[in-house]
Design an enzyme around this catalytic site. Structure first.
Site, PDB file in Angstrom:
ATOM      1  N   CYS A 247       1.114  -0.937   0.219  1.00 21.25           N
ATOM      2  CA  CYS A 247      -0.600  -0.116   0.244  1.00 21.25           C
ATOM      3  C   CYS A 247       0.976   1.754   0.096  1.00 21.25           C
ATOM      4  CB  CYS A 247      -0.833  -0.284   1.198  1.00 21.25           C
ATOM      5  SG  CYS A 247      -2.138   1.516   1.199  1.00 21.25           S
ATOM      6  N   HIS A 332      -3.517  -5.417  -0.583  1.00 20.79           N
ATOM      7  CA  HIS A 332      -3.485  -6.454   1.279  1.00 20.79           C
ATOM      8  C   HIS A 332      -4.012  -7.291   1.523  1.00 20.79           C
ATOM      9  CE1 HIS A 332      -2.821  -2.579   3.687  1.00 20.79           C
ATOM     10  NE2 HIS A 332      -3.993  -2.151   2.619  1.00 20.79           N
ATOM     11  N   GLU A 334      -2.290  -9.019   3.623  1.00 22.96           N
ATOM     12  CA  GLU A 334      -2.638  -9.899   4.912  1.00 22.96           C
ATOM     13  C   GLU A 334      -4.149  -9.806   5.055  1.00 22.96           C
ATOM     14  OE1 GLU A 334      -3.192  -5.933   5.152  1.00 22.96           O
ATOM     15  OE2 GLU A 334      -2.052  -6.878   4.318  1.00 22.96           O
TER      16      GLU A 334
END
Length: 358
Positions: A247, A332, A334
């Protein structure tokens, strides 16, 4: 109590006050996730923004504190169609209304969030005010809205000191630009020993510890506001330490290597964004939260090449750096809440670090 959302284009939405009873000016953005409102509220990338949830019913499963992505919520305000007053979930420890009040976050419910989202999509992200003052004066308020800037919010969200998370494996230096907890957790799940550094830590301090890899986290704001951080990333790029960035970290590394970024019309925020891996042709569903993007046309082909693109609008979603053990993604991997399609990228980082040790 009545509440009003006033946009800088003059549109006014009337609803009901939720959360803290206070007035706030912020950048208004929307998130299309159907679940994960606590993760949204506790994502540091929302610092300086007020979040519109496009899914109409929010709060129905309450607040499950163990799902938080940081120690506190960060948005300036919270905007929903309907706020559920009674959660139904055996894991719930609180209501979202109490959560907002106790963390001094004002909000508004009962407005047409679909109409609001259409305005933001058509005209672009804009600033707005949440207020309970029924005698508001647009002639006074709108100039203030147009003047508002989120500012250098990375300084607001980064950790204040170095900390360690013990593991028995590879040593990872995690630069905290507003890191979500699940970035560190994804590395801990792979037995990494993690040292978390404040955003303005020098490259020399990090490299002196001889890490096996460096993780650049997500974070809020305009990446071009992070001038001093970009200068340190130039030094980390020049080292031969493997780097994985997510990001904001992805954007900052691009700026550090000569590329450019620009603000998007309304950004990508939600848990349902398709990204295509250009090396395999596979498409993954991803969780995203960003309002800025790397401009592919400014990439030096001798430095980096596109690795992922957004299937919807063809914007850049990741880069691989030529001759370097560096790869970065805009989305993302995660993701919590969100799809785990691209979680394998952490395994790629592990293999890259192992190769660097050999």
């Amino acid at each position: 109590m009545k509440a009003f959302l006033i946009l800088e284009d003059g549109n006014v939405f009337e609803g009901i006050s939720i959360g803290a009873d206070k007035e706030v000016i912020s950048e208004i953005v929307f998130n299309t996730s159907m679940t994960g409102y606590l993760e949204v509220l506790t994502d540091p990338s929302y610092a300086g923004q007020a979040v519109v949830m496009t899914y109409p019913l929010i709060g129905n499963y309450g607040i499950c504190y163990e799902d938080s992505e940081s120690s506190k919520p960060w948005p300036d305000g919270f905007i929903v169609r309907e706020l559920s007053p009674i959660p139904s979930n055996f894991r719930s420890k609180d209501t979202i209304q109490n959560f907002l009040k106790s963390n001094d976050i004002p909000g508004i419910a009962g407005i047409d969030t679909r109409a609001l989202t259409k305005i933001l999509r058509d005209k672009g992200t804009m600033n707005g005010m949440i207020t309970t003052d029924e005698n508001y004066n647009l002639e006074v308020i709108i100039p203030k809205l147009k003047e508002y800037r989120t500012g250098k919010v990375v300084e607001k969200v980064t950790c204040k000191s170095v900390s360690k998370m013990n593991g028995t494996g590879l040593k990872v230096a995690l630069m905290d630009f507003g890191a979500k907890r699940n970035i560190a957790q994804s590395l801990l799940n792979r037995n990494c020993e993690i040292t978390v550094y404040p955003a303005h830590t020098t490259a020399e301090e990090i490299l002196a510890t001889k890490p096996d890899g460096i993780m650049l986290s997500n974070g809020p704001g305009d990446p071009k506001d992070c001038e001093s951080i970009i200068e340190e990333l130039k030094k980390l790029y020049a080292s031969d330490v493997p780097i994985f960035a997510i990001c904001l970290g992805h954007q900052l590394m691009a700026l550090a290597t000569g590329a450019d970024t620009h603000k998007m019309k309304y950004g990508h925020r939600g848990a349902n964004h398709p990204v295509k891996d250009l090396s395999t042709g596979k498409v993954y569903i991803s969780s995203q939260n960003h309002g800025y993007v790397v401009d592919e046309t400014t990439l030096d082909p001798k430095v980096a090449r596109p690795a992922f693109i957004n299937v919807n609008d063809k914007t850049n979603e990741g880069l691989e750096y030529i001759g370097k053990d560096i790869f970065t993604v805009q989305f993302h991997p995660e993701a919590c809440a969100g799809p785990h399609d691209s979680n394998f990228l952490f395994d790629r980082f592990i293999e890259m670090m192992k190769k660097g040790r050999d």
